[in-house]
Enzyme design. Structure first.
Site, mmCIF file in Angstrom:
data_model
loop_
_atom_site.group_PDB
_atom_site.id
_atom_site.type_symbol
_atom_site.label_atom_id
_atom_site.label_comp_id
_atom_site.label_asym_id
_atom_site.label_seq_id
_atom_site.Cartn_x
_atom_site.Cartn_y
_atom_site.Cartn_z
ATOM 1 N N PHE A 175 0.818 -1.227 0.000
ATOM 2 C CA PHE A 175 0.000 0.000 0.000
ATOM 3 C C PHE A 175 0.845 1.268 0.000
ATOM 4 C CE2 PHE A 175 0.986 0.013 4.531
ATOM 5 C CZ PHE A 175 1.096 1.369 4.793
ATOM 6 N N LYS A 211 -1.392 -7.350 -9.068
ATOM 7 C CA LYS A 211 -2.387 -7.169 -8.008
ATOM 8 C C LYS A 211 -1.947 -5.995 -7.142
ATOM 9 C CE LYS A 211 -3.012 -8.590 -3.748
ATOM 10 N NZ LYS A 211 -3.750 -7.415 -3.223
ATOM 11 N N GLU A 240 -5.017 -3.840 -2.001
ATOM 12 C CA GLU A 240 -6.478 -3.633 -1.940
ATOM 13 C C GLU A 240 -6.807 -2.340 -1.207
ATOM 14 O OE1 GLU A 240 -4.610 -5.856 -0.549
ATOM 15 O OE2 GLU A 240 -5.359 -6.608 1.379
ATOM 16 N N SER A 289 5.088 -6.890 3.479
ATOM 17 C CA SER A 289 5.520 -7.261 4.831
ATOM 18 C C SER A 289 6.226 -8.622 4.846
ATOM 19 C CB SER A 289 4.289 -7.331 5.737
ATOM 20 O OG SER A 289 3.453 -8.384 5.294
ATOM 21 N N CYS A 294 9.465 2.045 3.404
ATOM 22 C CA CYS A 294 10.337 0.931 3.793
ATOM 23 C C CYS A 294 11.754 1.428 4.037
ATOM 24 C CB CYS A 294 10.346 -0.147 2.730
ATOM 25 S SG CYS A 294 11.109 0.399 1.207
ATOM 26 N N GLU A 342 9.137 -3.797 13.259
ATOM 27 C CA GLU A 342 8.929 -2.626 12.402
ATOM 28 C C GLU A 342 7.658 -1.909 12.870
ATOM 29 O OE1 GLU A 342 7.819 -3.583 8.333
ATOM 30 O OE2 GLU A 342 8.986 -1.889 7.581
#
Ligand code: NAD
Length: 518
Positions: free
Chosen positions: A169, A193, A196, A246, A301, A401
């Site tokens: 995301f 993909k 979402e 992740s 990240c 994290e």
């Protein structure tokens, strides 16, 4: 091309209308925007307001197969197009993306929450990878050597087939742009993909790809969550997977994809350390720290989420707190905002819990951003800049994290001690040293066991002519995203040895010995 009669195809939504309000996000298959027949829809919420701004389908198994079959069919012709034709499509696409940067950025701010200038940066860093893909004829060149009289050995890079992309995301434009332009330019076809949580940017990119002349079936978008991911991992037609996200999802996808014989590159989580030497420029360093720790609400990240103050530099902490306090937290559309909301209430709660765990384990909460509610956006997932000090390596807030605007601070007496600390952390995505000493910087770059190193640069994300070289716990797979290794990932190497005799061999004898060239 394959047909799916149950689905009524519908032409693309106008780009400008997409970002306006709640809409059912279409699939993009075989060059058409299609309304899914699913009865499972996932809400997309504006993280600054909780307003529902779209609905993402959990694509049905039939739709997923339709996408993969069409991508496999399109591969048969796309792989045979000339590399110059593929370059031309990339050149046209980069022009369109450049023109529509702002539309894409607005879709990102609406769905992801980051500030508009930051969202423009998201698009721009992806655009640069697309621009790099425009050099595909040069990038694909192989090696050649006349190895002996009449004999040449050369290698050629050939596309793999259908490439699957499973996206996170936090960079809804940049990370898909790490993947599909280079994969397609190499001659592959793609099934992507998007996350979402924020599929809007990728929807616009697909519209632009279509306008740029990417043929039907070459780029496809499917939506959903675990079932869609499982399809990408299992479908025999998909030959490689690019994943970013992740640890939990990435390790699962790497294991499942490779067990099915696929090539998988998986970029995972991070805990990036900034090492602050006492000889660093104080003002510059503190500004860089504040930007890299709290920018994008810490949801990068490569965010500098952990600081190791070496020796006397720990005295700068009060000034860092002052800088953090000055940052404005608000909706990403607020032009004066420095950072926006976190992506979901669950992500916010997780970050808040990790902050509390730090307090419970003995860290000092020097700045507490929990409970912050910007005026007019009281329902948003906001966390103000937070600073935990006296953090120790056994604490959860250090080991996990946080992925929010929360900075954890540790101390070391010497550079050696700081390097040892960073190298003992499981992640190896990025790190940075701030110093005015060339020899300290050289020692750091030599001895640090992290794949991307900044010297007075807080977020050293490499430009596209290099590759994104996170290491250790931050990656699974061997070939990195974009740059030379990106081309290697999306192609297989064929090495040809060719002999064209210049002498008459009609009377030569057969030999059973191992052929050698000396
Ligand atoms: P995520 O893993 O939750 O989601 C990434 C993708 O995996 C999404 O498309 C999602 O639908 C899918 N997914 C999620 N859970 C799944 C499951 N259980 N099984 C199968 N598929 C699943 O990641 P995110 O929250 O979208 O992104 C944030 C994470 O990504 C952070 O950990 C961040 O460090 C990491 N990240 C890493 C890099 C890098 O280059 N190393 C870059 C960006 C983000």
């Amino acid at each position: 091309m394959f047909a799916l009669r149950q689905i009524s195809a519908r032409r693309s939504l106008a780009i400008s209308s997409y970002a306006r309000g709640p809409a059912k996000v279409p699939l993009f298959i075989n060059g058409e925007f299609i309304q899914s027949k699913t009865n499972k829809w996932i809400e997309i919420r504006n993280p600054a307001t909780q307003e529902i701004v779209g609905l993402v389908p959990e694509a049905t198994q039939e739709e997923l197969k339709y996408a993969t079959d069409n991508a496999a069919e399109a591969f048969k012709t796309w792989r045979k197009t000339s590399v110059l034709a593929r370059q031309r499509v990339m050149l046209d696409l980069q022009k369109l993306v450049r023109e529509k940067q702002d539309d894409i950025a607005r879709a990102i701010t609406l769905e992801q929450g980051k500030t508009l200038p930051d969202a423009r940066g998201d698009v721009f860093r992806g655009l640069q990878v697309l621009e790099h893909a425009c050099s595909i004829p040069t990038l694909l060149m192989g090696e050649s050597l006349p190895v002996s009289k009449d004999m040449d050995t050369y290698n050629i890079r050939q596309p793999l087939g259908v490439v699957g992309g499973i996206m996170p995301f936090n960079f809804p434009a940049m990370i898909p742009l790490w993947v599909f332009p280079l994969a397609i330019a190499c001659g592959n076809t793609c099934v992507i993909k998007p996350s979402e949580k924020d599929p809007g940017a990728m929807t616009i990119l697909a519209q632009l790809a279509q306008q740029a002349g990417v043929p039907n079936g070459v780029l496809n978008i499917v939506h959903g969550s675990v079932d869609t991911v499982n399809h990408i991992c299992d479908a025999p037609g998909i030959k490689a997977i690019s994943f970013v996200g992740s640890d939990h999802a990435g390790k699962y996808i790497f294991a499942r994809g490779t067990a099915n014989g696929k090539r998988v590159q998986a970029n995972l989580g991070a805990k990036n350390h900034g090492v602050i030497m006492p000889d660093a420029n104080r003002n510059y360093t503190l500004n860089q720290l504040a930007g890299a720790a709290f920018g994008a609400a810490g949801q990068r990240c490569m965010a500098l989420s952990t600081v190791v103050f070496v020796g006397e530099s720990k005295k700068w902490l009060p000034e860092l707190v002052e800088r953090a306090k000055q940052l404005k937290v608000s909706s990403g559309f607020d032009e004066s905002a420095d950072l926006g909301p976190m992506i979901t209430p669950a992500a916010l709660k997780r970050a808040e819990d990790l902050i509390q765990s730090g307090v419970d384990e003995g860290a000092t909460l020097l700045l507490d951003g929990r409970g912050f509610k910007p005026k007019g956006f009281e329902k948003g997932n906001f966390l103000g800049p937070t600073i935990l000090t006296s953090v120790k390596t056994h604490m959860r807030c250090y080991k996990e994290e946080i992925f929010g605007p929360a900075l954890v601070c540790l101390e070391a007496d010497t550079l050696d001690e700081a390097i040892k600390l960073v190298n003992a952390n499981m992640y190896g995505n990025g790190t940075a040293i701030f110093t005015n000493s060339g020899s300290a910087a050289r020692k750091f770059q030599d001895e640090i066991d992290v794949g991307q190193v900044g010297i007075n640069v807080p977020i050293p994300v490499p430009l596209p002519m290099f590759s994104f070289t996170g290491s250790r716990g931050s990656i699974q797979g061997d070939l990195n995203f974009y740059g030379k290794t990106g081309v290697q990932f999306y192609t297989s190497t064929k090495t040809v040895t060719a002999l064209w005799r210049s002498e008459d061999v009609s009377t030569a004898q057969a030999s059973v010995n191992m052929p050698t060239i000396r």
